[in-house]
Design a protein around this motif. Sequence first.
Motif, PDB file in Angstrom:
ATOM      1  N   TYR A  29     -49.495   1.998 -50.501  1.00  0.00           N
ATOM      2  CA  TYR A  29     -48.950   1.977 -49.138  1.00  0.00           C
ATOM      3  C   TYR A  29     -48.506   3.358 -48.695  1.00  0.00           C
ATOM      4  N   ASP A  30     -49.196   4.404 -49.206  1.00  0.00           N
ATOM      5  CA  ASP A  30     -48.892   5.768 -48.771  1.00  0.00           C
ATOM      6  C   ASP A  30     -49.583   6.105 -47.449  1.00  0.00           C
ATOM      7  N   SER A  31     -50.801   5.584 -47.279  1.00  0.00           N
ATOM      8  CA  SER A  31     -51.567   5.830 -46.065  1.00  0.00           C
ATOM      9  C   SER A  31     -52.618   4.734 -45.966  1.00  0.00           C
ATOM     10  N   SER A  32     -53.270   4.640 -44.815  1.00  0.00           N
ATOM     11  CA  SER A  32     -54.232   3.558 -44.627  1.00  0.00           C
ATOM     12  C   SER A  32     -55.236   3.962 -43.562  1.00  0.00           C
ATOM     13  N   VAL A  51     -49.725  -0.333 -43.164  1.00  0.00           N
ATOM     14  CA  VAL A  51     -50.714  -1.100 -42.421  1.00  0.00           C
ATOM     15  C   VAL A  51     -50.220  -1.422 -41.014  1.00  0.00           C
ATOM     16  N   ALA A  52     -48.925  -1.646 -40.845  1.00  0.00           N
ATOM     17  CA  ALA A  52     -48.389  -1.915 -39.506  1.00  0.00           C
ATOM     18  C   ALA A  52     -48.637  -0.726 -38.581  1.00  0.00           C
ATOM     19  N   ASP A  53     -48.495   0.499 -39.113  1.00  0.00           N
ATOM     20  CA  ASP A  53     -48.772   1.691 -38.304  1.00  0.00           C
ATOM     21  C   ASP A  53     -50.252   1.774 -37.952  1.00  0.00           C
ATOM     22  N   LEU A  54     -51.100   1.437 -38.930  1.00  0.00           N
ATOM     23  CA  LEU A  54     -52.542   1.456 -38.681  1.00  0.00           C
ATOM     24  C   LEU A  54     -52.916   0.424 -37.629  1.00  0.00           C
ATOM     25  N   THR A  55     -52.360  -0.770 -37.714  1.00  0.00           N
ATOM     26  CA  THR A  55     -52.662  -1.836 -36.757  1.00  0.00           C
ATOM     27  C   THR A  55     -52.329  -1.391 -35.337  1.00  0.00           C
ATOM     28  N   ARG A  71     -53.793   3.238 -49.420  1.00  0.00           N
ATOM     29  CA  ARG A  71     -53.870   4.221 -50.509  1.00  0.00           C
ATOM     30  C   ARG A  71     -52.575   4.340 -51.291  1.00  0.00           C
ATOM     31  N   TRP A  72     -52.727   4.546 -52.593  1.00  0.00           N
ATOM     32  CA  TRP A  72     -51.660   5.003 -53.472  1.00  0.00           C
ATOM     33  C   TRP A  72     -52.096   6.374 -53.967  1.00  0.00           C
ATOM     34  N   GLU A  80     -52.573  12.145 -43.353  1.00  0.00           N
ATOM     35  CA  GLU A  80     -53.726  11.563 -42.663  1.00  0.00           C
ATOM     36  C   GLU A  80     -55.028  12.187 -43.137  1.00  0.00           C
ATOM     37  N   ALA A  81     -55.005  13.491 -43.419  1.00  0.00           N
ATOM     38  CA  ALA A  81     -56.222  14.157 -43.894  1.00  0.00           C
ATOM     39  C   ALA A  81     -56.689  13.596 -45.233  1.00  0.00           C
ATOM     40  N   ASN A  82     -55.753  13.159 -46.069  1.00  0.00           N
ATOM     41  CA  ASN A  82     -56.109  12.618 -47.375  1.00  0.00           C
ATOM     42  C   ASN A  82     -56.341  11.107 -47.354  1.00  0.00           C
ATOM     43  N   ALA A  83     -56.045  10.470 -46.225  1.00  0.00           N
ATOM     44  CA  ALA A  83     -56.229   9.025 -46.111  1.00  0.00           C
ATOM     45  C   ALA A  83     -57.715   8.669 -46.090  1.00  0.00           C
ATOM     46  N   HIS A  84     -58.030   7.511 -46.593  1.00  0.00           N
ATOM     47  CA  HIS A  84     -59.386   6.972 -46.516  1.00  0.00           C
ATOM     48  C   HIS A  84     -59.524   6.197 -45.207  1.00  0.00           C
TER      49      HIS A  84
END
Length: 607
Positions: A29-32, A51-55, A71-72, A80-84
């Motif tokens: 839950y580090d990024s999504s 995920v709430a931020d992504l939604t 992502r963990w 954000e640059a390292n997010a998938h």
Amino acid sequence: MCGIVGAISERNVVPMLLAGLERLEYRGYDSSGVALTGPKLFERIRVAGRVADLTAKVGDASGLIGLAHTRWATHGQPTEANAHPHLGGDSILIVHNGIIENHQDLRTELIARGYSFTSETDSEVIAHLVHHYFEQSQNLLAAVQATVGRLTGAYAIGVLSRDDHSRVICARKGSPLVLGLGFGEQFFASDISALLPVTQRMVYLEDGDIAELQRKEVRVFDANGQPVSRPSRTVDVSADAADLGHFRHYMQKEIFEQPTAIANTLQRVLELGCKPALFGPEADTLFANAPAVRIVACGSSYHAGLVARYWIEEWTGLPVSVDIASEYRYRKGREQDGTLIVAISQSGETADLLAAMRSARERGDVKVLALCNVPHSTLTRESDLLFLTQAGQEIGVASTKAFTTQLVALYVLAAALAQSRQTLSASALDEIVGALHRLPVLVEEMLALDGELDKWAHELSHYNHALFLGRHTLFPIALEGALKLKEIAYIHAEGYAAGELKHGPLALVDENMPIIVCAAADELLEKLVSNLREVEARSGKVFLLAEPGCEAAHDGAHRVLTMPVASGPLAPVVLTLPLQMLAYHTACRKGTDVDKPRNLAKSVTVE
């Protein structure tokens, strides 16, 4: 440790992808992020957040093919640059769980070919490699097959292309991945929980498999590129298992689910007794002839193994060793032929444990018994014997019901070994099995202490350190209690065998050091009382959790909570619950994220 969801359909897949990510957020839950493709569509949306931020950022976006990822962080900060998903060239998007060990060499090669990297991750090399091979073949499946042949390490990946709207590709090696079969739509995910709202028909991929998902069909290829048929299974798990109900957190819900989880785990045991046949048709012979037992596990499962050592040695006389899986896999000793390897895992996908199990097979003619909560997992498929715990889905990162059901399974194992080896009398075995009949009720009674433990937590939350003490089978429970407090309340805590106090930890004891003690009414009670006197003489504050019959330990204690009834050899199971509740309420008092503690994830599928 990351969560992956993928889908191809004739309808908008975005709601399903986001709902799946919500169910997998315990894995990371580090990024999504999500990736979408289709006619005139090639879009990537990422956030450095949950995920709430992504939604919120996705809004009303839609697509017929998509990938999603939570992502963990392993390589690179949670940005954000390292997010998938990661972009390969200008036309490939991938998601990845695992670690690519040769990523630096591949990165150097790809830079020389003209590719630019925008992240610090090891995963981005996969995206660029797929793009490189797709440019050569114009075939997405062939490009992924060529790519995975270059990867060293562990991976579960999903791949889509801007230029191919008819398929999505996924592959796995060392990290779990499951397919979900639908009608006119197909899915994949790193955990079945993400797929349960849309299908219960699953296909478990084997190590090295690559799957091509089209709307009407799924094709699977093995590590040699040959088409293979993997069986589909209907999974009998309710999609509602992930609902919180009236509870504040999943951890709280799972603490209160323990009477049911234990009763479910014991259902066949209480019908048949602690018979070797519970573990497989060959178990009786293997148990009778095993020269030794070696238990391998990680985290809380390791603590369960430490408890089991006392039971097995006492009831069978067998030598038992307990190893942390990540350490055992790098040891060089040989195993005695016939040794019973007991591999314990909630998920059955723990990377270090699987490596340790395979290493054990290379060291001798051993047999592996898996104690696991997930049927059809890699561990269960690769074991010789199996006992499935029935904890149900556990979402809270800090293990609760998975741990206590593991303890129950190990108790049954110890009794079954004793029966096979005829090391206990019939009356002694009857007494051991009889104790199990009472266990769900004992555990239920422990939950009634929740309010009192919340009061303890109010005081404990003001400290920065804590010591946990126990003796005999309660020493590993002290380790587990300390782990829970560390995991979710961020209080530095250590567990010790009480007799070890004078060998170092006593130097830490003063009026600012709370000491949480588990006391059983057994032959070591007098020794424990002596240890507590050492603490009290140095102004340490003793918080005592005691069974009836431990009154001698009450004198001088700062707080005392007496259990409803004594539980005999099952004391480790029963006394685990107040430590879980204490850690939970302390974390709530401190305002931490109970279900998603910082820096941790639920399923550790990387080394």
